[in-house]
Scaffold this motif. Structure first.
Motif, PDB file in Angstrom:
ATOM      1  N   ILE A   1      -5.000   2.848 -27.886  1.00 20.65           N
ATOM      2  CA  ILE A   1      -4.754   4.286 -28.010  1.00 20.65           C
ATOM      3  C   ILE A   1      -4.675   4.948 -26.646  1.00 20.65           C
ATOM      4  CG2 ILE A   1      -5.735   6.446 -28.857  1.00 20.65           C
ATOM      5  CD1 ILE A   1      -6.867   4.922 -31.202  1.00 20.65           C
TER       6      ILE A   1
ATOM      7  N   ARG B   1      -2.397   8.631 -33.311  1.00 25.42           N
ATOM      8  CA  ARG B   1      -2.293   7.173 -33.198  1.00 25.42           C
ATOM      9  C   ARG B   1      -3.437   6.481 -33.936  1.00 25.42           C
ATOM     10  NH1 ARG B   1      -0.451   4.544 -27.659  1.00 25.42           N
ATOM     11  NH2 ARG B   1       1.252   5.919 -28.260  1.00 25.42           N
TER      12      ARG B   1
ATOM     13  N   ASP C   1      -0.111   6.816 -23.819  1.00 26.11           N
ATOM     14  CA  ASP C   1      -1.125   7.718 -24.346  1.00 26.11           C
ATOM     15  C   ASP C   1      -0.762   9.182 -24.174  1.00 26.11           C
ATOM     16  OD1 ASP C   1      -1.271   7.767 -21.655  1.00 26.11           O
ATOM     17  OD2 ASP C   1      -3.444   7.514 -21.495  1.00 26.11           O
TER      18      ASP C   1
END
Length: 535
Positions: free
Chosen positions: A276, A417, A516
């Motif tokens: 993530i 996510r 990210d």
């Protein structure tokens, strides 16, 4: 139906007198509009009219027209004295109008509820098109709205619906002006203003007469709004829906960020491990990981015990001051080593002769090493730089090195996510359950249970031998990797060559950069994510 009054205009019309023709059967004929020659009265009032009742307001080309008069009150009525102050005795009554069937428009003062009801009752028997009321005063302002208490006739509003003509109200000054003119233009040409001139100009008989003709221009309010107003309403509703949806999504996303932060702080989720966000360990936390002096003498591989509980190696814990170099003189030895609940593999951590980052071998009882909570050891320079600049995960087992309770700033992209990974994991688990229902899955599960429960002793022996083979394979693999990497490095013996190889290995161990953020997305998608963070 409802209506709007745009204006009220008045002119003077000249009529012939049937008696002048010598017979009572000849109808009156309209001779001329006297106002055209400025010999008669005319007036216009616009936008200063209140519609009290608009029922049955049928129009011709948007106009209501008729001869102006005042309805007759019953003989002996108290209202005759009440209105005498405001109504001239010469004002035109129905008897003063031509005997032909002209449309009529009535006018009367609004004095008392009883007199107003009497006027309305009298007008209902005439061919009336409209009724104009005024409150006696010198006011030039627009009358009060229909809901005002001044228009109360003490009949619960029935007077607004029982009359088959519209009822209007004008200002007191304008109503009194009409009433005065109605008294002036009530006789023949010998009695009205400019009568002699009118007779000469229009060759009219002195017994002919003039009367006031009133025209009320009305318009019906549109049931549909203007096209631009309609578009504005649609746009307003659209923006309201977007704004409300955006606020709800921002509120929901805020709750999700709080929930994800709590799970990260409790150690339930490893953000970097799930791909993530790339994270790093604060330097203050890295300094808390223990330092040791490497101390390991590998036993003869052929004489390794078959039991999986083989003795562990020992490392010497560093007791040097924080400010000294990590490669200074050897340090005292401590028996505390890799006995950590974070160690995931005894076989993997018992024999670590080479730093997995720089691929340089450790020197027994001389090299300073740093041990991570997972049990893996590295050069302090290598692992400190890796954890503080590249990744928060162990380079070998990918265990999270962040302290419990620590959480980086949580963004909406991280929440999206994590939810996507969670949904994907649920889908995979459902697929695995479906696969287990197959005959092959059931046989595999049965065979695994038998192998695990029926032959524990054999399994232990196989694990020990596998550990021995793994130790040999790991040592050989590390040696081959170190040899290959030395060959790729221009100056393997120099410190700069070692550091360059170590940094290259850090990038390889950390993996590719994680997406990210949203910098790579098109502009319209970034705007959409800001407005609707839940999508």
């Amino acid at each position: 139906m409802s209506m709007n009054v745009d204006e009220i205009s008045n002119v003077v019309l000249l009529f012939s007198n049937p008696a002048w023709k010598g017979t009572g059967t000849v109808p009156n004929t309209l001779i001329r509009n006297v106002t055209d020659s400025s010999l008669g009265y005319s007036s216009v009032v616009a936008g200063n009219v209140t519609v009290l009742a608009s029922r049955y307001a049928s129009t011709t080309n948007g106009d209501i027209q008729g001869l102006l008069y005042i309805p007759d009150l019953p003989a002996g009525s108290d209202c005759l004295s009440d209105v005498s102050e405001y109504v001239s005795s010469r004002a035109v009554r129905k008897a003063d109008l031509p005997p032909t069937n002209f449309n009529l428009i009535a006018i009367a003062p609004w004095v008392t509820p009883e007199c107003t009801r009497a006027f309305l009752a009298s007008a209902r028997t005439d061919p009336l098109r409209a009724f104009i009321f005024y409150r006696p005063s010198n006011s030039i302002h627009k009358p009060p709205p229909p809901s005002s208490s001044v228009w109360n006739l003490n009949d619960e509003g029935r007077w607004k619906t029982q009359n088959k003509f519209p009822i209007l109200a004008v200002s007191g000054a304008y109503g009194q002006e009409l009433m005065d003119q109605l008294g002036l233009y009530s006789g023949d040409l010998s009695e009205v203003p400019n009568g002699t001139d009118i007779s000469a100009v229009y060759n009219a008989d002195i017994e002919d007469y003039v009367r006031i003709w009133t025209r009320i221009t009305v318009s019906e309010p549109s049931n549909l709004p203007n096209i631009w107003v309609f578009f504005l309403i649609i746009i307003g509703v659209f923006l309201a829906v977007i704004g409300g949806t955006s606020l709800l999504m921002h509120f929901a996303q805020r709750r999700r960020r709080i929930w994800l932060r709590r799970r990260v702080e409790q150690g339930e989720i490893n953000l970097e491990g799930m791909g993530i966000k790339r994270l790093t360990v604060p330097p203050a936390e890295i300094d808390k990981f223990p330092l040791f002096t490497y101390d390991y003498k590998p036993p003869d591989l052929e004489s390794l015990p078959t039991s999986p509980t083989s003795p562990r190696s020992t490392r010497t814990r560093s007791s040097r001051p924080r400010g000294t170099s990590m490669l200074d003189s050897p340090l005292p030895i401590s028996v505390n080593g890799l006995d950590s609940p974070f160690a995931s593999s005894h076989l993997a951590t018992n024999h670590q002769p080479t730093c997995a980052i720089c691929l340089e071998p450790y020197e027994n009882r001389a090299t300073i090493i740093r041990e991570l909570p997972c049990g893996h050891i590295f050069h302090p320079d290598c692992i400190d730089e890796f954890l503080s600049e590249c990744s928060s995960l162990c380079p070998l087992c990918k265990a999270c090195m962040l302290p419990r309770g620590y959480c980086p700033p949580i963004t909406n992209a991280m929440v999206r996510r994590e939810r996507a990974i969670h949904k994907l994991r649920d889908r995979i688990e459902v697929d695995d359950v479906d696969d287990d229902d197959s005959p092959k899955g059931r046989m595999h599960s049965w065979r695994s249970n038998v192998m695990k429960n029926w032959l524990p002793a054999k399994n232990n022996d196989m694990q020990s031998r596998a550990g021995t083979i793994e130790l040999r394979s790991a040592a050989a693999a590390l040696a081959d990797a170190a040899r290959a990497d030395h060959e790729r490095t221009p100056s393997p013996g120099t410190d700069s060559g070692i550091r360059a190889r170590a940094r290259r290995r850090m990038r390889e161990l950390a993996g590719t950069e994680m997406d990210d953020d949203e910098h790579g997305l098109p502009r319209w998608q970034r705007i959409r994510h800001r407005i609707f963070p839940g999508f």
